[in-house]
Enzyme design. Sequence first.
Site, PDB file in Angstrom:
ATOM      1  N   LYS A 297      24.489 -22.330   0.324  1.00  0.00           N
ATOM      2  CA  LYS A 297      24.862 -21.877  -1.013  1.00  0.00           C
ATOM      3  C   LYS A 297      26.244 -21.230  -0.948  1.00  0.00           C
ATOM      4  CE  LYS A 297      25.046 -17.498  -1.039  1.00  0.00           C
ATOM      5  NZ  LYS A 297      25.455 -16.290  -1.596  1.00  0.00           N
TER       6      LYS A 297
ATOM      7  N   LYS B 125      24.098   0.439   1.842  1.00  0.00           N
ATOM      8  CA  LYS B 125      23.468  -0.888   1.858  1.00  0.00           C
ATOM      9  C   LYS B 125      21.995  -0.692   1.526  1.00  0.00           C
ATOM     10  CE  LYS B 125      22.386  -4.601   5.039  1.00  0.00           C
ATOM     11  NZ  LYS B 125      22.972  -5.525   5.959  1.00  0.00           N
TER      12      LYS B 125
ATOM     13  N   ASP C  37      28.002 -15.554  -6.744  1.00  0.00           N
ATOM     14  CA  ASP C  37      27.674 -15.482  -5.319  1.00  0.00           C
ATOM     15  C   ASP C  37      26.273 -14.895  -5.098  1.00  0.00           C
ATOM     16  OD1 ASP C  37      28.252 -15.860  -2.603  1.00  0.00           O
ATOM     17  OD2 ASP C  37      28.842 -13.777  -2.346  1.00  0.00           O
TER      18      ASP C  37
ATOM     19  N   HIS D 109      20.427 -15.355  -4.812  1.00  0.00           N
ATOM     20  CA  HIS D 109      19.467 -14.392  -4.259  1.00  0.00           C
ATOM     21  C   HIS D 109      18.648 -13.655  -5.338  1.00  0.00           C
ATOM     22  CE1 HIS D 109      21.629 -15.316  -0.717  1.00  0.00           C
ATOM     23  NE2 HIS D 109      22.581 -14.429  -0.830  1.00  0.00           N
TER      24      HIS D 109
ATOM     25  N   GLU E 224      25.517  -3.522  -1.555  1.00  0.00           N
ATOM     26  CA  GLU E 224      26.165  -3.614  -0.243  1.00  0.00           C
ATOM     27  C   GLU E 224      27.217  -2.514  -0.164  1.00  0.00           C
ATOM     28  OE1 GLU E 224      26.783  -8.170   0.745  1.00  0.00           O
ATOM     29  OE2 GLU E 224      27.130  -7.757  -1.355  1.00  0.00           O
TER      30      GLU E 224
HETATM   31  N1  LIG Z   1      29.568 -16.785   6.299  1.00  0.00           N
HETATM   32  C1  LIG Z   1      28.460 -16.411   5.674  1.00  0.00           C
HETATM   33  O1  LIG Z   1      27.883 -15.329   5.925  1.00  0.00           O
HETATM   34  C2  LIG Z   1      27.843 -17.311   4.640  1.00  0.00           C
HETATM   35  C3  LIG Z   1      26.719 -16.846   3.923  1.00  0.00           C
HETATM   36  C4  LIG Z   1      26.111 -17.680   2.997  1.00  0.00           C
HETATM   37  C5  LIG Z   1      26.631 -18.943   2.787  1.00  0.00           C
HETATM   38  N2  LIG Z   1      27.715 -19.373   3.480  1.00  0.00           N
HETATM   39  C6  LIG Z   1      28.205 -20.738   3.246  1.00  0.00           C
HETATM   40  O2  LIG Z   1      28.245 -21.416   4.488  1.00  0.00           O
HETATM   41  C7  LIG Z   1      29.317 -22.341   4.513  1.00  0.00           C
HETATM   42  C8  LIG Z   1      30.227 -22.021   5.697  1.00  0.00           C
HETATM   43  O3  LIG Z   1      30.738 -20.712   5.516  1.00  0.00           O
HETATM   44  P1  LIG Z   1      31.597 -19.959   6.623  1.00  0.00           P
HETATM   45  O4  LIG Z   1      31.685 -18.552   6.184  1.00  0.00           O
HETATM   46  O5  LIG Z   1      31.110 -20.265   7.969  1.00  0.00           O
HETATM   47  O6  LIG Z   1      33.033 -20.629   6.411  1.00  0.00           O
HETATM   48  P2  LIG Z   1      34.217 -20.694   7.450  1.00  0.00           P
HETATM   49  O7  LIG Z   1      34.179 -19.573   8.407  1.00  0.00           O
HETATM   50  O8  LIG Z   1      35.444 -20.906   6.642  1.00  0.00           O
HETATM   51  O9  LIG Z   1      33.890 -22.017   8.251  1.00  0.00           O
HETATM   52  C9  LIG Z   1      33.951 -23.272   7.620  1.00  0.00           C
HETATM   53  C10 LIG Z   1      33.885 -24.343   8.644  1.00  0.00           C
HETATM   54  O10 LIG Z   1      34.073 -25.563   7.955  1.00  0.00           O
HETATM   55  C11 LIG Z   1      35.009 -26.346   8.661  1.00  0.00           C
HETATM   56  N3  LIG Z   1      35.806 -27.254   7.831  1.00  0.00           N
HETATM   57  C12 LIG Z   1      35.834 -28.577   7.978  1.00  0.00           C
HETATM   58  N4  LIG Z   1      36.624 -29.165   7.106  1.00  0.00           N
HETATM   59  C13 LIG Z   1      37.127 -28.196   6.379  1.00  0.00           C
HETATM   60  C14 LIG Z   1      38.043 -28.190   5.311  1.00  0.00           C
HETATM   61  N5  LIG Z   1      38.541 -29.323   4.806  1.00  0.00           N
HETATM   62  N6  LIG Z   1      38.379 -27.015   4.798  1.00  0.00           N
HETATM   63  C15 LIG Z   1      37.857 -25.867   5.291  1.00  0.00           C
HETATM   64  N7  LIG Z   1      36.969 -25.823   6.308  1.00  0.00           N
HETATM   65  C16 LIG Z   1      36.616 -26.984   6.846  1.00  0.00           C
HETATM   66  C17 LIG Z   1      35.885 -25.353   9.352  1.00  0.00           C
HETATM   67  O11 LIG Z   1      36.322 -26.043  10.485  1.00  0.00           O
HETATM   68  P3  LIG Z   1      37.431 -25.493  11.452  1.00  0.00           P
HETATM   69  O12 LIG Z   1      36.677 -24.567  12.346  1.00  0.00           O
HETATM   70  O13 LIG Z   1      37.885 -26.709  12.116  1.00  0.00           O
HETATM   71  O14 LIG Z   1      38.459 -24.805  10.595  1.00  0.00           O
HETATM   72  C18 LIG Z   1      34.965 -24.217   9.683  1.00  0.00           C
HETATM   73  O15 LIG Z   1      34.373 -24.376  10.958  1.00  0.00           O
HETATM   74  C19 LIG Z   1      30.021 -22.213   3.157  1.00  0.00           C
HETATM   75  O16 LIG Z   1      29.465 -23.167   2.300  1.00  0.00           O
HETATM   76  C20 LIG Z   1      29.618 -20.816   2.683  1.00  0.00           C
HETATM   77  O17 LIG Z   1      29.636 -20.700   1.286  1.00  0.00           O
HETATM   78  C21 LIG Z   1      28.338 -18.576   4.405  1.00  0.00           C
END
Ligand SMILES: NC(=O)c1ccc[n+]([C@@H]2O[C@H](COP(=O)([O-])OP(=O)(O)OC[C@H]3O[C@@H](n4cnc5c(N)ncnc54)[C@H](OP(=O)(O)O)[C@@H]3O)[C@@H](O)[C@H]2O)c1
Length: 489
Positions: free
Chosen positions: A147, A344, A234, A239, A215
């Site tokens: 999400k 939190k 968000d 949630h 938070e």
């Molecule tokens: N982080 C959290 O706590 C959290 C919580 C709930 C939901 N989410 C969801 O989970 C997903 C991932 O989140 P994240 O926080 O892990 O994001 P992030 O840190 O930005 O990581 C995104 C990953 O996607 C890859 N990627 C591949 N193609 C991409 C492109 N064209 N543009 C940008 N990134 C690209 C990136 O690869 P590279 O490593 O090669 O850059 C990176 O490994 C998202 O949909 C987010 O909304 C995250």
Amino acid sequence: MNKVDCQLASEIVIFGALGDLSRRKLLTALYQLEVCDLLHADSRIIGVARQKYSLGEFKAIVLENICTFIKEDGDKVALARFTARLVYQQLEMKNVIAYKYLASTLSQGNNTRVYYFSTPPAIYGDICNGLNHASLITAADRVVMEKPIGQCLASSKVINDQVARFFTENQIFRIDHYLGKETVLNLLVLRFANALFTTNWDRNSIDHVQITVAESVGIEGRGSFYDEIGQMRDMIQSHLLQILSLLAMEPPANLSAENIRAEKLKVIKALSPIDRTNVKDKTVRGQYCDGFVKGIEVLGYLHEEDVNINSETETFVAIKAEIDNWRWSGVPFYLRTGKRMTTKHSEIVVHFKAQPHNIFRRSYSELPANKLIIRLQPDEGVELQMMNKIPGIDPQMYIQENKLDLSFSDTYQNGRVIDAYERLLLEVLNGNQSLFVSRNEVEAAWAWVDSIVDAWKSTNESPKPYVAGSWGPTSSAALIARDDRQWIE
Ligand SMILES: NC(=O)c1ccc[n+]([C@@H]2O[C@H](COP(=O)([O-])OP(=O)(O)OC[C@H]3O[C@@H](n4cnc5c(N)ncnc54)[C@H](OP(=O)(O)O)[C@@H]3O)[C@@H](O)[C@H]2O)c1
């Protein structure tokens, strides 16, 4: 957790394996499943990302991450088993041609493949196209989507359609990690395994409900993502509406995914619309400014990295939600969530109706109503506030409000708290969708949220400022005070 032998070996393919979510949550959760002996001996974990790394470098990153996030050295035997499962595949995920390299990495056997999309949702469609181009999709495969799916109903439909071209609904697992939390799951048990609550769970017994997800942190370096989306899309869209629907749904016939999801959907569809005619009365949006959180000075939202200095994005939302059905007519559900709040703290407070007549008036002029408090975090537990006689032989009977407190950590002293992602990943491996959100739920939630966001735009009002470290703007207290009630803090 009971030991379960997953019947089928799986290939768990994590797209975005080096991103924040994967490093912090997914790989750590899979390691914990390894420690519990819950991964099939022949399962493999394939990390996919854009950077060029050798397998050795990838394994070193994963090991370092696991030790950082579990805050201990780790079980050496389990770590060795776990790293032996790891495979790394460099891939430009938008390039369909490149998926042939992934095809050569994946085994050609009968393993179930789990494709975990831990990337921005904008590229889910590209990943599906690439997998299809390399003939990497079979009817047995599963896909996990994070999400928020889209930023509104229209964009979520585009993403869902892109994925639905290649995967059927029963292959798609949409994550809302709150559904993997112990206390959220316990809502089902509280409601449907205790006659005390089952028979008193409606407009006849309940006055109102408060759901708070607060938070103390800010946006934690996710400025460019957050400034586009805000707290409403968000947190509320996912949630808080999921918690609300579990709290308010009719009893499902059983615990099957089909029945639980159908009952939750009915609640979301029965939410009373909020639009430009009533948005000012029913909602508050706020944005934090400079302040102190737990004694530490913090900057306001507009000074956060990657945030537009004139941003109108809300970091706080309060809503008076109402459910138009027989069970809940006239019972408000007050929702509140924000960043940089006092502490939190996430909890649900169910306020029962007051006694119709007070025979203890001499010692207690107004009897407080019973309250059921479900603490989601921290200190998970359930608390029932009720009246009790103070022991003594005074001619007058003195009474007091006390609580029956069931703290999970005191009651179930079986060590580690299981992270939501561990449970959810295990459910994906076992093919059980009951803790995942259906497409219909996602779209019904967006329809309700879109109407509020559109109404906010039409008013042209900026979000109300609140001091970081507080419980939100004063208008949040006013929202509930208009109904002669107050937030529990
Ligand atoms: N982080 C959290 O706590 C959290 C919580 C709930 C939901 N989410 C969801 O989970 C997903 C991932 O989140 P994240 O926080 O892990 O994001 P992030 O840190 O930005 O990581 C995104 C990953 O996607 C890859 N990627 C591949 N193609 C991409 C492109 N064209 N543009 C940008 N990134 C690209 C990136 O690869 P590279 O490593 O090669 O850059 C990176 O490994 C998202 O949909 C987010 O909304 C995250």
